[in-house]
Design a protein around this motif. Structure first.
Motif, mmCIF file in Angstrom:
data_model
loop_
_atom_site.group_PDB
_atom_site.id
_atom_site.type_symbol
_atom_site.label_atom_id
_atom_site.label_comp_id
_atom_site.label_asym_id
_atom_site.label_seq_id
_atom_site.Cartn_x
_atom_site.Cartn_y
_atom_site.Cartn_z
ATOM 1 N N VAL A 141 -20.145 -61.660 4.924
ATOM 2 C CA VAL A 141 -19.486 -60.350 5.013
ATOM 3 C C VAL A 141 -18.070 -60.495 4.475
ATOM 4 C CG1 VAL A 141 -18.799 -58.469 6.532
ATOM 5 C CG2 VAL A 141 -20.851 -59.807 7.056
ATOM 6 N N GLU A 142 -17.785 -59.812 3.385
ATOM 7 C CA GLU A 142 -16.445 -59.912 2.789
ATOM 8 C C GLU A 142 -15.380 -59.370 3.728
ATOM 9 O OE1 GLU A 142 -16.317 -58.113 -1.032
ATOM 10 O OE2 GLU A 142 -17.974 -59.299 -1.847
ATOM 11 N N SER A 143 -15.685 -58.257 4.416
ATOM 12 C CA SER A 143 -14.695 -57.657 5.314
ATOM 13 C C SER A 143 -15.390 -57.024 6.511
ATOM 14 C CB SER A 143 -13.872 -56.597 4.573
ATOM 15 O OG SER A 143 -13.003 -55.919 5.466
ATOM 16 N N LEU A 144 -15.008 -57.484 7.702
ATOM 17 C CA LEU A 144 -15.478 -56.902 8.954
ATOM 18 C C LEU A 144 -14.231 -56.480 9.732
ATOM 19 C CD1 LEU A 144 -17.661 -56.287 11.110
ATOM 20 C CD2 LEU A 144 -17.393 -58.655 11.893
ATOM 21 N N THR A 145 -14.023 -55.159 9.840
ATOM 22 C CA THR A 145 -12.801 -54.626 10.437
ATOM 23 C C THR A 145 -13.123 -53.849 11.700
ATOM 24 O OG1 THR A 145 -11.788 -54.432 8.250
ATOM 25 C CG2 THR A 145 -10.761 -53.202 10.031
ATOM 26 N N PHE A 146 -12.376 -54.129 12.772
ATOM 27 C CA PHE A 146 -12.514 -53.357 14.010
ATOM 28 C C PHE A 146 -11.185 -53.390 14.749
ATOM 29 C CE2 PHE A 146 -13.832 -57.690 14.699
ATOM 30 C CZ PHE A 146 -13.294 -58.066 15.914
ATOM 31 N N GLY A 147 -10.780 -52.246 15.270
ATOM 32 C CA GLY A 147 -9.466 -52.160 15.894
ATOM 33 C C GLY A 147 -8.397 -52.538 14.879
ATOM 34 N N ASN A 148 -7.538 -53.483 15.263
ATOM 35 C CA ASN A 148 -6.488 -53.961 14.371
ATOM 36 C C ASN A 148 -6.846 -55.302 13.735
ATOM 37 O OD1 ASN A 148 -4.700 -51.771 15.063
ATOM 38 N ND2 ASN A 148 -4.326 -52.800 17.013
ATOM 39 N N ILE A 149 -8.097 -55.669 13.793
ATOM 40 C CA ILE A 149 -8.526 -56.999 13.351
ATOM 41 C C ILE A 149 -9.404 -56.905 12.108
ATOM 42 C CG2 ILE A 149 -9.976 -58.984 13.992
ATOM 43 C CD1 ILE A 149 -9.002 -58.564 16.868
ATOM 44 N N ASN A 150 -9.190 -57.837 11.190
ATOM 45 C CA ASN A 150 -10.046 -57.950 10.005
ATOM 46 C C ASN A 150 -10.533 -59.387 9.864
ATOM 47 O OD1 ASN A 150 -11.167 -56.927 7.357
ATOM 48 N ND2 ASN A 150 -9.903 -58.618 6.643
ATOM 49 N N ALA A 151 -11.852 -59.541 9.790
ATOM 50 C CA ALA A 151 -12.460 -60.853 9.571
ATOM 51 C C ALA A 151 -13.015 -60.879 8.158
ATOM 52 C CB ALA A 151 -13.585 -61.091 10.585
ATOM 53 N N SER A 152 -12.707 -61.923 7.413
ATOM 54 C CA SER A 152 -13.191 -62.033 6.037
ATOM 55 C C SER A 152 -13.959 -63.332 5.853
ATOM 56 C CB SER A 152 -12.015 -61.984 5.060
ATOM 57 O OG SER A 152 -11.098 -63.043 5.299
ATOM 58 N N GLY A 153 -14.947 -63.292 4.942
ATOM 59 C CA GLY A 153 -15.765 -64.469 4.682
ATOM 60 C C GLY A 153 -16.691 -64.815 5.838
ATOM 61 N N THR A 154 -16.970 -63.840 6.698
ATOM 62 C CA THR A 154 -17.725 -64.093 7.926
ATOM 63 C C THR A 154 -19.210 -64.293 7.673
ATOM 64 O OG1 THR A 154 -16.145 -62.753 9.172
ATOM 65 C CG2 THR A 154 -18.284 -63.141 10.195
ATOM 66 N N ASP A 155 -19.771 -65.330 8.302
ATOM 67 C CA ASP A 155 -21.220 -65.514 8.295
ATOM 68 C C ASP A 155 -21.842 -64.520 9.269
ATOM 69 O OD1 ASP A 155 -20.885 -67.615 6.590
ATOM 70 O OD2 ASP A 155 -21.313 -69.183 8.056
ATOM 71 N N ALA A 156 -22.942 -63.900 8.864
ATOM 72 C CA ALA A 156 -23.637 -62.967 9.751
ATOM 73 C C ALA A 156 -25.138 -63.106 9.557
ATOM 74 C CB ALA A 156 -23.206 -61.528 9.475
ATOM 75 N N ALA A 157 -25.857 -63.048 10.667
ATOM 76 C CA ALA A 157 -27.318 -63.082 10.616
ATOM 77 C C ALA A 157 -27.834 -61.657 10.456
ATOM 78 C CB ALA A 157 -27.874 -63.705 11.892
ATOM 79 N N VAL A 158 -28.831 -61.497 9.595
ATOM 80 C CA VAL A 158 -29.417 -60.175 9.346
ATOM 81 C C VAL A 158 -30.923 -60.277 9.531
ATOM 82 C CG1 VAL A 158 -29.762 -58.323 7.660
ATOM 83 C CG2 VAL A 158 -27.602 -59.599 7.685
ATOM 84 N N ALA A 159 -31.487 -59.340 10.301
ATOM 85 C CA ALA A 159 -32.943 -59.333 10.518
ATOM 86 C C ALA A 159 -33.414 -57.921 10.817
ATOM 87 C CB ALA A 159 -33.338 -60.271 11.661
ATOM 88 N N ALA A 160 -34.620 -57.617 10.354
ATOM 89 C CA ALA A 160 -35.193 -56.296 10.608
ATOM 90 C C ALA A 160 -35.452 -56.097 12.097
ATOM 91 C CB ALA A 160 -36.490 -56.140 9.823
ATOM 92 N N ASN A 161 -35.744 -57.190 12.814
ATOM 93 C CA ASN A 161 -36.110 -57.101 14.228
ATOM 94 C C ASN A 161 -34.951 -56.742 15.133
ATOM 95 O OD1 ASN A 161 -37.646 -59.193 12.648
ATOM 96 N ND2 ASN A 161 -39.047 -58.970 14.376
ATOM 97 N N PHE A 162 -33.720 -56.698 14.605
ATOM 98 C CA PHE A 162 -32.577 -56.302 15.423
ATOM 99 C C PHE A 162 -32.594 -54.808 15.716
ATOM 100 C CE2 PHE A 162 -29.839 -59.936 13.480
ATOM 101 C CZ PHE A 162 -30.494 -60.843 14.301
ATOM 102 N N GLY A 163 -33.435 -54.044 15.013
ATOM 103 C CA GLY A 163 -33.425 -52.592 15.171
ATOM 104 C C GLY A 163 -32.121 -52.041 14.626
#
Length: 219
Positions: free
Chosen positions: A163-185
């Protein structure tokens, strides 16, 4: 002994081979090694094939170790040349009130695309639902390894994306590893691979307080 789960895990791995460049490369290297072993006594080519197989399997093993080590923030492995960018969490203090369901929820932006996320200190990896991942343009990491994740609905197979950019509140995370799956709904989680890169996090009177490291704060 119940061997059903063993066969199930093996079947999941076999199904993942066509979708993983790394697994396909490992299978190809092993086949080359077997061929080399068969012809080694009759031609010098056999020795070359065996050596090439060993080198390739060594490189694949190193790549797997590097990818898995990123799940532990203590190592902070970054090799941008092979698609493993530095994972950085910066910004300002963010306060999140507890929700009526007893969890902490935030409205986050994944590459600019909004989605609801639960803050989960028990989750090793940040997890993103397939619909949100598609809208945010997330792709499986080239050469990535399939992973198995335990969820409330059982163990599911997922792929890892960056994930190039994950922003929430006043925080930004860049280069973040994230798991993706259809079963997450439609369920999304911010896990410890983001939270552990903060300077601190704590709960005060039902409010979760996230504080970036001093060097990464934007006041």
């Amino acid at each position: 002994m119940d061997i059903g789960p063993v066969f199930s895990a093996a079947a999941d791995t076999l199904r993942a081979i066509p979708r993983s460049e790394l697994l396909m490369a490992a299978v190809a290297a092993m086949v080359i090694g077997w061929i080399g072993a068969l012809v080694a006594k009759r031609t010098a080519l056999g020795g070359i094939l065996k050596t090439a197989s060993s080198v390739a399997l060594g490189a694949i093993l190193l790549t797997v170790v590097l990818q898995l080590s990123r799940f532990d923030p203590r190592f902070d492995v970054a090799v941008p040349q092979i698609g493993l960018p530095e994972q950085v969490v910066a910004g300002g203090e963010t306060r999140i009130p507890i929700s009526p369901d007893g969890h902490y929820w935030v409205r986050a932006q994944v590459n600019g695309v909004p989605g609801n996320f639960m803050i989960d200190t028990g989750a090793t990896l940040t997890a993103i639902s397939e619909p949100l991942a598609e809208r945010a343009g997330l792709e499986p990491r080239r050469g990535g390894i399939p992973i198995m994740l335990g969820t409330a609905n059982g163990t599911v197979q997922a792929y890892v994306s960056t994930v190039e950019s994950l922003t929430f509140g006043n925080i930004n995370a860049s280069g973040t590893d994230a798991a993706v799956a259809a079963n997450f709904g439609d369920f999304n989680v911010i896990g410890m691979n983001v939270l552990a890169r903060l300077g601190s996090w704590r709960v005060e009177e039902g409010t979760l307080i996230l504080v970036p490291k001093a060097a990464d704060r934007i006041d």
